[in-house]
Write an enzyme that holds these catalytic residues in place. Structure first.
Site, PDB file in Angstrom:
ATOM      1  N   GLY A  73      41.430   9.275 -61.571  1.00 59.32           N
ATOM      2  CA  GLY A  73      41.998  10.129 -60.515  1.00 59.32           C
ATOM      3  C   GLY A  73      41.881   9.588 -59.101  1.00 59.32           C
ATOM      4  O   GLY A  73      42.879   9.454 -58.389  1.00 59.32           O
ATOM      5  N   ARG A 112      37.099  12.570 -78.782  1.00 60.82           N
ATOM      6  CA  ARG A 112      36.262  11.847 -77.838  1.00 60.82           C
ATOM      7  C   ARG A 112      34.849  12.401 -77.968  1.00 60.82           C
ATOM      8  O   ARG A 112      34.640  13.606 -77.832  1.00 60.82           O
ATOM      9  CB  ARG A 112      36.762  12.059 -76.418  1.00 60.82           C
ATOM     10  CG  ARG A 112      35.840  11.437 -75.404  1.00 60.82           C
ATOM     11  CD  ARG A 112      36.247  11.755 -73.997  1.00 60.82           C
ATOM     12  NE  ARG A 112      35.393  11.069 -73.060  1.00 60.82           N
ATOM     13  CZ  ARG A 112      34.899  11.631 -71.958  1.00 60.82           C
ATOM     14  NH1 ARG A 112      35.180  12.872 -71.663  1.00 60.82           N
ATOM     15  NH2 ARG A 112      34.126  10.941 -71.158  1.00 60.82           N
ATOM     16  N   LEU A 155      36.999   5.705 -61.249  1.00 60.83           N
ATOM     17  CA  LEU A 155      36.613   6.687 -60.242  1.00 60.83           C
ATOM     18  C   LEU A 155      37.370   7.988 -60.465  1.00 60.83           C
ATOM     19  O   LEU A 155      38.518   8.133 -60.032  1.00 60.83           O
ATOM     20  CB  LEU A 155      36.918   6.131 -58.835  1.00 60.83           C
ATOM     21  CG  LEU A 155      36.384   4.716 -58.534  1.00 60.83           C
ATOM     22  CD1 LEU A 155      36.819   4.261 -57.149  1.00 60.83           C
ATOM     23  CD2 LEU A 155      34.869   4.656 -58.664  1.00 60.83           C
ATOM     24  N   GLY A 156      36.758   8.902 -61.187  1.00 61.59           N
ATOM     25  CA  GLY A 156      37.347  10.222 -61.393  1.00 61.59           C
ATOM     26  C   GLY A 156      36.373  11.245 -60.853  1.00 61.59           C
ATOM     27  O   GLY A 156      35.689  10.989 -59.860  1.00 61.59           O
ATOM     28  N   ASN A 157      36.291  12.385 -61.508  1.00 61.23           N
ATOM     29  CA  ASN A 157      35.279  13.344 -61.128  1.00 61.23           C
ATOM     30  C   ASN A 157      33.905  12.777 -61.468  1.00 61.23           C
ATOM     31  O   ASN A 157      32.991  12.772 -60.644  1.00 61.23           O
ATOM     32  CB  ASN A 157      35.525  14.637 -61.888  1.00 61.23           C
ATOM     33  CG  ASN A 157      35.451  15.813 -60.973  1.00 61.23           C
ATOM     34  OD1 ASN A 157      34.679  15.821 -60.015  1.00 61.23           O
ATOM     35  ND2 ASN A 157      36.250  16.814 -61.255  1.00 61.23           N
ATOM     36  N   ARG A 172      27.622  14.931 -59.285  1.00 53.39           N
ATOM     37  CA  ARG A 172      26.394  14.259 -59.740  1.00 53.39           C
ATOM     38  C   ARG A 172      25.884  13.293 -58.693  1.00 53.39           C
ATOM     39  O   ARG A 172      26.664  12.581 -58.067  1.00 53.39           O
ATOM     40  CB  ARG A 172      26.670  13.474 -61.029  1.00 53.39           C
ATOM     41  CG  ARG A 172      26.889  14.345 -62.245  1.00 53.39           C
ATOM     42  CD  ARG A 172      27.292  13.527 -63.453  1.00 53.39           C
ATOM     43  NE  ARG A 172      28.574  13.980 -63.962  1.00 53.39           N
ATOM     44  CZ  ARG A 172      29.322  13.305 -64.831  1.00 53.39           C
ATOM     45  NH1 ARG A 172      28.931  12.128 -65.286  1.00 53.39           N
ATOM     46  NH2 ARG A 172      30.471  13.794 -65.230  1.00 53.39           N
ATOM     47  N   HIS A 224      32.189   6.378 -70.354  1.00 55.14           N
ATOM     48  CA  HIS A 224      33.577   6.058 -69.982  1.00 55.14           C
ATOM     49  C   HIS A 224      34.008   4.757 -70.648  1.00 55.14           C
ATOM     50  O   HIS A 224      34.925   4.086 -70.172  1.00 55.14           O
ATOM     51  CB  HIS A 224      33.774   5.851 -68.467  1.00 55.14           C
ATOM     52  CG  HIS A 224      33.624   7.088 -67.626  1.00 55.14           C
ATOM     53  ND1 HIS A 224      33.061   7.050 -66.376  1.00 55.14           N
ATOM     54  CD2 HIS A 224      33.980   8.366 -67.841  1.00 55.14           C
ATOM     55  CE1 HIS A 224      33.073   8.270 -65.854  1.00 55.14           C
ATOM     56  NE2 HIS A 224      33.628   9.095 -66.738  1.00 55.14           N
ATOM     57  N   LYS A 247      40.625  19.427 -73.659  1.00 56.27           N
ATOM     58  CA  LYS A 247      41.847  18.691 -73.347  1.00 56.27           C
ATOM     59  C   LYS A 247      42.444  18.275 -74.676  1.00 56.27           C
ATOM     60  O   LYS A 247      41.708  17.798 -75.547  1.00 56.27           O
ATOM     61  CB  LYS A 247      41.487  17.423 -72.575  1.00 56.27           C
ATOM     62  CG  LYS A 247      42.031  17.330 -71.177  1.00 56.27           C
ATOM     63  CD  LYS A 247      41.821  15.892 -70.680  1.00 56.27           C
ATOM     64  CE  LYS A 247      41.530  15.854 -69.200  1.00 56.27           C
ATOM     65  NZ  LYS A 247      41.116  14.524 -68.742  1.00 56.27           N
ATOM     66  N   ASP A 284      36.131  17.940 -54.902  1.00 54.46           N
ATOM     67  CA  ASP A 284      37.464  17.400 -55.144  1.00 54.46           C
ATOM     68  C   ASP A 284      37.850  16.463 -54.001  1.00 54.46           C
ATOM     69  O   ASP A 284      37.742  16.815 -52.827  1.00 54.46           O
ATOM     70  CB  ASP A 284      38.476  18.540 -55.250  1.00 54.46           C
ATOM     71  CG  ASP A 284      39.834  18.033 -55.673  1.00 54.46           C
ATOM     72  OD1 ASP A 284      40.168  18.185 -56.853  1.00 54.46           O
ATOM     73  OD2 ASP A 284      40.556  17.445 -54.826  1.00 54.46           O
ATOM     74  N   PHE A 285      38.293  15.271 -54.373  1.00 50.61           N
ATOM     75  CA  PHE A 285      38.558  14.248 -53.362  1.00 50.61           C
ATOM     76  C   PHE A 285      39.657  14.617 -52.380  1.00 50.61           C
ATOM     77  O   PHE A 285      39.612  14.274 -51.206  1.00 50.61           O
ATOM     78  CB  PHE A 285      38.880  12.913 -54.035  1.00 50.61           C
ATOM     79  CG  PHE A 285      37.973  11.832 -53.561  1.00 50.61           C
ATOM     80  CD1 PHE A 285      36.762  11.610 -54.197  1.00 50.61           C
ATOM     81  CD2 PHE A 285      38.297  11.065 -52.456  1.00 50.61           C
ATOM     82  CE1 PHE A 285      35.895  10.642 -53.730  1.00 50.61           C
ATOM     83  CE2 PHE A 285      37.444  10.087 -51.988  1.00 50.61           C
ATOM     84  CZ  PHE A 285      36.236   9.873 -52.631  1.00 50.61           C
TER      85      PHE A 285
HETATM   86  P1  ADP Z   1      37.967  13.531 -64.647  1.00 52.96           P
HETATM   87  O1  ADP Z   1      38.852  13.053 -65.774  1.00 52.96           O
HETATM   88  O2  ADP Z   1      36.677  12.808 -64.519  1.00 52.96           O
HETATM   89  O3  ADP Z   1      37.822  15.023 -64.543  1.00 52.96           O
HETATM   90  P2  ADP Z   1      40.081  12.475 -62.940  1.00 52.96           P
HETATM   91  O4  ADP Z   1      40.151  11.076 -63.367  1.00 52.96           O
HETATM   92  O5  ADP Z   1      41.204  13.381 -63.279  1.00 52.96           O
HETATM   93  O6  ADP Z   1      38.693  13.156 -63.287  1.00 52.96           O
HETATM   94  O7  ADP Z   1      39.920  12.471 -61.337  1.00 52.96           O
HETATM   95  C1  ADP Z   1      39.726  13.628 -60.609  1.00 52.96           C
HETATM   96  C2  ADP Z   1      39.556  13.264 -59.139  1.00 52.96           C
HETATM   97  O8  ADP Z   1      40.739  12.570 -58.674  1.00 52.96           O
HETATM   98  C3  ADP Z   1      39.389  14.489 -58.229  1.00 52.96           C
HETATM   99  O9  ADP Z   1      38.340  14.257 -57.297  1.00 52.96           O
HETATM  100  C4  ADP Z   1      40.705  14.537 -57.494  1.00 52.96           C
HETATM  101  O10 ADP Z   1      40.604  15.104 -56.232  1.00 52.96           O
HETATM  102  C5  ADP Z   1      41.085  13.084 -57.410  1.00 52.96           C
HETATM  103  N1  ADP Z   1      42.503  12.944 -57.105  1.00 52.96           N
HETATM  104  C6  ADP Z   1      43.546  13.313 -57.854  1.00 52.96           C
HETATM  105  N2  ADP Z   1      44.711  13.112 -57.192  1.00 52.96           N
HETATM  106  C7  ADP Z   1      44.380  12.617 -55.982  1.00 52.96           C
HETATM  107  C8  ADP Z   1      45.112  12.211 -54.819  1.00 52.96           C
HETATM  108  N3  ADP Z   1      46.423  12.287 -54.778  1.00 52.96           N
HETATM  109  N4  ADP Z   1      44.407  11.750 -53.772  1.00 52.96           N
HETATM  110  C9  ADP Z   1      43.073  11.681 -53.795  1.00 52.96           C
HETATM  111  N5  ADP Z   1      42.328  12.047 -54.836  1.00 52.96           N
HETATM  112  C10 ADP Z   1      42.962  12.503 -55.921  1.00 52.96           C
END
Ligand code: ADP
Length: 385
Positions: A320, A81, A199-201, A231, A170, A19, A272-273
């Protein structure tokens, strides 16, 4: 004026991704950025090739990263990072040969991440020899966790000898978001006790007392804690023994199993959420279970940190899922009115892309959504050095 003047290039090299973002640390203005994925699986064989490609892309846009590099008329710094700082690094650090070697050495603690981080650094130094390279560590914000929160209840001598402790990850995001939350509330950071839910991936929670982290959900590695995309988060360590002893799995197999084939993906086949949400709407039982396990774990940590802090002034969602999934915010905090925690359905609706209070103004605990911006935080740290 040259758009690169005064800017910082932020690089986040993941195990199979890169990135990148060129931005101005003061204003936060992003000049250009992007993401290269599936490094190693595609025509981009390694991080070196990926970074060369990024440079070519900048050049094609008329942005010469080498022009005036290292002076105020050009690129001022590259911010990297770095996931694991171990016991060696607790603040942003200018990279020299020794620092790079140490980041490599710490790969044993973060085998998926530190080698990629080190590669990114190596190539960036080669391509931009006159620019200051700064490492910003994911673990730094948690370096000073109280000993009671950082210590595993295992043999003390062995733990000390091999630096086995809870490090947390994080951190750049937890620190940035917790400060922004205090700013948003118009209160000094030193007066705000809050729970931050990134709360991301990957996902982690932290308890922050007056601007200092006092607990966090990730540990020696980013595997501990919350349920994540792929995980497991917390499990009984006995499960690892059982996988090895009774199922005959090897250590690397168990590593892949817990890091890449567990979490939401392990339970529902989907990490994926958004896709998980679609499956739940179709009535998929496994997706529903995965969601319930995710929320159950999240609520457990919220409860623990409320006690850690003796009550919170704020609970802050980010990343995310935290920024976009209104139902997660609602379900994570449902039924906690007795603790002063209320979510206003109208304020909470939909995706949130700027700092927002989703609790009623008169509720004792401010529930906030604060979009994270790790790139900006890294750029500012890098420029400040
Ligand atoms: P990382 O940086 O850890 O890869 P992010 O912070 O980008 O992750 O978060 C990714 C997560 O956010 C994925 O599970 C994705 O499905 C979820 N996400 C992104 N947009 C939406 C949305 N509109 N509704 C629900 N979940 C979302």
């Amino acid at each position: 004026m040259n758009a690169v003047a005064g800017a910082v290039l932020v690089l986040n090299s993941g195990s199979s991704s890169l990135k990148y973002q060129l931005l101005h640390p003061g204003s936060g203005e992003v000049v250009h950025g992007g993401l290269i994925e599936r490094i190693g699986e595609t025509e981009v064989p390694d991080h070196k090739t990926a970074l060369r490609r990024v440079f070519d892309e900048f050049t094609a846009r008329g942005l010469d990263l080498t022009d005036g590099a290292g002076t105020p008329e050009g690129l001022v710094a590259v911010g990297h990072r770095v996931v694991h700082g171990g016991r060696s690094f607790h603040s942003p650090t200018v990279i020299d040969d020794h620092v790079l070697a140490e980041i490599r050495r710490l790969s044993s603690l973060a085998p998926l991440h530190n080698p990629a981080n080190a590669q990114g650094i190596e190539v960036a130094r080669e391509l931009l020899p006159r620019v200051k390279q700064v490492a910003v560590f994911d673990t730094a914000f948690f370096f000073h966790l109280p000993a009671a929160a950082a210590t595993y209840a295992i043999d003390r001598e062995l733990a000390e000898k091999h630096a086995l402790r809870r490090y947390g990850f994080h951190g750049t995001s937890h620190e940035y978001v917790s400060r922004r939350a205090a700013e948003f509330l118009g209160r000094p950071t030193s007066e705000v006790n809050q729970i931050v839910l990134h709360l991301g991936n990957g996902a982690s929670a932290s308890a922050v007392r007056g601007g200092r982290a006092v607990d966090t959900s990730m540990g020696l590695t980013p595997l501990e804690g919350l349920v994540m995309g792929t995980r497991s988060g917390d499990i009984d360590p006995g499960l690892v023994l059982h996988l090895g002893r009774s199922l005959g799995m090897g250590i690397d197999e168990i590593d892949t199993f817990l890091n890449r084939r567990s979490g939401l993906k392990g339970i529902a086949g989907e990490n994926d959420f958004r896709a998980l949400g679609a499956l739940i709407e179709q009535g998929d039982e496994h997706a529903k279970l995965a969601y319930e396990v995710y929320i159950h774990r999240l609520r457990r940590y919220i409860g623990a940190y409320l006690v850690d802090l003796g009550g919170a002034d704020a609970i802050t969602f980010t990343a995310g899922v935290g920024e976009n999934a209104a139902h997660v915010r609602e379900d994570a905090l449902a039924g906690l009115e007795g603790f002063g925690i209320v979510v206003d359905p109208e304020r909470n609706a939909g995706r949130i892309s700027e700092p927002t209070r989703i609790s009623p103004d008169d509720a004792p605990v401010a529930v906030l959504v604060i979009p994270t911006n790790e790139e900006l935080a890294i750029a500012r740290e890098a420029a400040a050095l």
